[in-house]
Write an enzyme that holds these catalytic residues in place. Structure first.
Site, PDB file in Angstrom:
ATOM      1  N   HIS A  72       0.842  -1.203   0.000  1.00 22.66           N
ATOM      2  CA  HIS A  72       0.000   0.000   0.000  1.00 22.66           C
ATOM      3  C   HIS A  72       0.872   1.245   0.000  1.00 22.66           C
ATOM      4  O   HIS A  72       1.719   1.411   0.865  1.00 22.66           O
ATOM      5  CB  HIS A  72      -0.895   0.030   1.248  1.00 22.66           C
ATOM      6  CG  HIS A  72      -2.021  -0.941   1.201  1.00 22.66           C
ATOM      7  ND1 HIS A  72      -3.207  -0.746   1.862  1.00 22.66           N
ATOM      8  CD2 HIS A  72      -2.157  -2.125   0.554  1.00 22.66           C
ATOM      9  CE1 HIS A  72      -4.023  -1.756   1.624  1.00 22.66           C
ATOM     10  NE2 HIS A  72      -3.398  -2.622   0.846  1.00 22.66           N
ATOM     11  N   TYR A 202      -9.082   5.224   7.852  1.00 23.68           N
ATOM     12  CA  TYR A 202      -9.265   5.574   9.263  1.00 23.68           C
ATOM     13  C   TYR A 202     -10.358   6.639   9.315  1.00 23.68           C
ATOM     14  O   TYR A 202     -10.196   7.709   8.716  1.00 23.68           O
ATOM     15  CB  TYR A 202      -7.966   6.140   9.847  1.00 23.68           C
ATOM     16  CG  TYR A 202      -6.865   5.111  10.033  1.00 23.68           C
ATOM     17  CD1 TYR A 202      -6.071   4.712   8.961  1.00 23.68           C
ATOM     18  CD2 TYR A 202      -6.622   4.547  11.286  1.00 23.68           C
ATOM     19  CE1 TYR A 202      -5.065   3.775   9.136  1.00 23.68           C
ATOM     20  CE2 TYR A 202      -5.611   3.612  11.470  1.00 23.68           C
ATOM     21  CZ  TYR A 202      -4.835   3.223  10.395  1.00 23.68           C
ATOM     22  OH  TYR A 202      -3.837   2.298  10.570  1.00 23.68           O
ATOM     23  N   PRO A 294      -3.703   0.087  19.074  1.00 20.34           N
ATOM     24  CA  PRO A 294      -3.464  -0.370  17.702  1.00 20.34           C
ATOM     25  C   PRO A 294      -3.668   0.680  16.611  1.00 20.34           C
ATOM     26  O   PRO A 294      -3.423   0.386  15.438  1.00 20.34           O
ATOM     27  CB  PRO A 294      -4.462  -1.521  17.529  1.00 20.34           C
ATOM     28  CG  PRO A 294      -5.522  -1.276  18.537  1.00 20.34           C
ATOM     29  CD  PRO A 294      -4.881  -0.567  19.678  1.00 20.34           C
ATOM     30  N   LYS A 298       1.282  -0.481  15.101  1.00 16.70           N
ATOM     31  CA  LYS A 298       2.708  -0.539  15.429  1.00 16.70           C
ATOM     32  C   LYS A 298       3.175  -1.740  16.261  1.00 16.70           C
ATOM     33  O   LYS A 298       4.376  -2.010  16.321  1.00 16.70           O
ATOM     34  CB  LYS A 298       3.097   0.728  16.211  1.00 16.70           C
ATOM     35  CG  LYS A 298       3.035   1.984  15.373  1.00 16.70           C
ATOM     36  CD  LYS A 298       4.127   1.964  14.310  1.00 16.70           C
ATOM     37  CE  LYS A 298       4.027   3.070  13.318  1.00 16.70           C
ATOM     38  NZ  LYS A 298       4.256   2.631  11.963  1.00 16.70           N
ATOM     39  N   TYR A 386       4.104   6.483  10.048  1.00 14.45           N
ATOM     40  CA  TYR A 386       3.263   5.344   9.669  1.00 14.45           C
ATOM     41  C   TYR A 386       4.063   4.274   8.916  1.00 14.45           C
ATOM     42  O   TYR A 386       3.910   3.082   9.175  1.00 14.45           O
ATOM     43  CB  TYR A 386       2.066   5.815   8.836  1.00 14.45           C
ATOM     44  CG  TYR A 386       0.958   4.796   8.788  1.00 14.45           C
ATOM     45  CD1 TYR A 386       0.005   4.715   9.802  1.00 14.45           C
ATOM     46  CD2 TYR A 386       0.889   3.871   7.752  1.00 14.45           C
ATOM     47  CE1 TYR A 386      -0.994   3.750   9.782  1.00 14.45           C
ATOM     48  CE2 TYR A 386      -0.103   2.903   7.722  1.00 14.45           C
ATOM     49  CZ  TYR A 386      -1.039   2.850   8.738  1.00 14.45           C
ATOM     50  OH  TYR A 386      -2.008   1.880   8.714  1.00 14.45           O
TER      51      TYR A 386
END
Ligand code: RFL
Ligand code: PHB
Length: 392
Positions: A72, A202, A294, A298, A386
């Site tokens: 991704h 998200y 979460p 990570k 990220y």
């Protein structure tokens, strides 16, 4: 029995440590409370940082990951009915994340260890550690067949997760605990449905956070913010889909595709760190030393980062007789772990509804989301965290 490094726990931390030590010519034995089938099927994390992927590929356990993992290059943040893309690769000089389930990583590592003649003892009971302040620490345990066994080691690696025995074996007073509980949990489902978006989403919604993720071209993974003491029995499949559609629906009509629900579970949200991550010859790694909520994806990656540092430190000790890297193991890992804790806290605070908020936090969160999806500097900060900070 004797080995150089006795490893407690066959999660990502324990198995990857054993694999990296093998590459350095260092022997280890892994002791695991559960069965092989149980650990190979346990549904947990799904996002691998670039650095985690690189370690797997460079050390010869990345074949299936390269074939089946979904690379991704971006993620989306959704709020007020609109989706906004964060171009992870464009903002980080080409780095990406890979969606590949934690239990697939586990399967690949177990297969590699066993093929190389490595020892993993499953379904051991009553694990306890002894003489950890001496140069010859020991692990006692019972095998399924019933026999009491003792494993003598040069070092012990406590990779037995948040509820393991390693951390509680360290005398009280030798560790400082830092703990943050969040006033919500996640209800997670796996659904047999083709992912309706190519990227993770998200979502911030007035009814609470929701996350759209996936496991494969045929399986969608979804999460809903819920109460910390939520009872799964109150969530029929129908109620779950209704809530998911409500939270995800964007003004252009997008919502996730439905399909049979294969699995449901509740995950608690917590931040936790112990300092230091070592006592005598017992070294803690992964969830045994720290857990993160979460929202930043990570936990697994942090476990891999720890054991990379630890494997190098053991190599220095066994090959060159030098202990400096072992001495600085805890400080090296904690420096990175706290940055990851900070990022996970930030993502969590930005995206969840906090009970009792009379509106100030909501306005602040919307301003933060507006900022992070419009300022290149803010997006870059999100993106570099990220995809993963340097492993250290
Ligand atoms: P693990 O994976 O918990 O592995 C520890 C292993 O030790 C074994 N064990 C023992 N063995 C022998 N004797 C004992 N006394 C033992 N006690 C325990 C356990 O059976 C287990 O096999 O820790 P490790 O290796 O540090 O890896 C950490 C990651 O697993 C963890 O950070 C992530 O999975 C956290 N996490 C998630 N992280 C994400 O990044 N994204 C996610 O979506 C995500 N979902 C999750 C999660 C963790 C969950 N937990 C802990 C229940 C969902 C759940 C439900
Ligand atoms: C998952 O796919 O399980 C997942 C993805 C991203 C997260 C957490 C979990 O932040």
């Amino acid at each position: 029995m004797r080995t150089q490094v006795g490893i407690i726990g066959a999660g990502p931390a324990g198995l990857m440590l054993s694999h990296l030590l093998h590459q350095e010519g260092i022997e280890s034995v892994v002791l695991e409370a559960r069965s092989r089938q149980y650990v190979e099927e346990r549904v947990r994390a799904g996002v691998l940082e670039q650095g985690t992927v690189d370690v797997m590929v460079e050390t010869g356990v990345g074949e299936r990951l390269k074939r089946e993992g979904l690379v991704h290059h971006g993620i989306e943040l959704s709020f007020l009915g609109r989706r906004h893309r964060i171009d992870l690769s464009g903002l980080t000089g080409g780095k990406a994340i890979t969606v590949y389930a934690q239990h697939e990583v586990i399967k690949d590592l177990i297969a590699a260890r066993l093929a190389a003649g490595g020892q993993i003892l499953f379904e051991v009971d009553g694990v306890s550690v002894h003489e950890i302040q001496s140069a010859a620490p020991k692990i006692r345990f019972r095998e399924r067949a019933g026999g009491e066994r003792e494993l003598s080691c040069d070092f012990i690696a406590g990779c037995d997760g948040f509820h393991g025995v390693s951390r509680p074996s360290i005398p009280e007073g030798a560790l400082t605990v830092f703990d943050r509980t969040y006033p919500f949990a996640w209800l997670g489902i796996l659904a047999e449905a083709a992912p309706a978006s190519e990227e993770l989403i998200y979502t911030y919604h007035e009814r609470g956070f929701a996350l759209f993720s996936m496991r494969s071209p045929a399986v969608t993974r979804l999460y809903l913010q819920c109460a910390p003491d939520e009872n799964l029995a109150n969530w029929s499949d129908g109620r779950i889909w209704e809530e998911l559609h409500t939270r995800f629906r964007t003004s252009d009509g997008w919502t996730p595709a439905e399909g049979p629900i294969l699995q449901k579970s509740i995950a608690e949200m917590r931040g936790f760190v112990v300092e230091p991550m070592q006592f005598g010859r017992l070294f803690l790694a992964g969830d045994a030393a720290h857990i993160v909520p979460p929202t930043g994806a990570k936990g697994l990656n942090l476990a891999i980062a720890d054991v990379r540092v630890l494997a190098r430190a053991f190599a220095e000790f066994f090959k060159r007789g030098r202990g400096e890297k072992l001495d600085s193991y805890s400080a090296t890992c904690l420096r990175r772990a706290w940055k990851v804790q900070r990022f996970s806290w930030w993502m969590t605070s930005m995206l969840h509804r906090f009970p009792g908020d009379a509106g100030f936090d909501q306005r602040r969160q919307l301003a933060e989301l507006d900022y992070v999806t419009s300022s290149r500097a803010a997006m870059t900060s999100l993106a570099e965290n990220y995809v993963g900070l340097p492993m250290g």
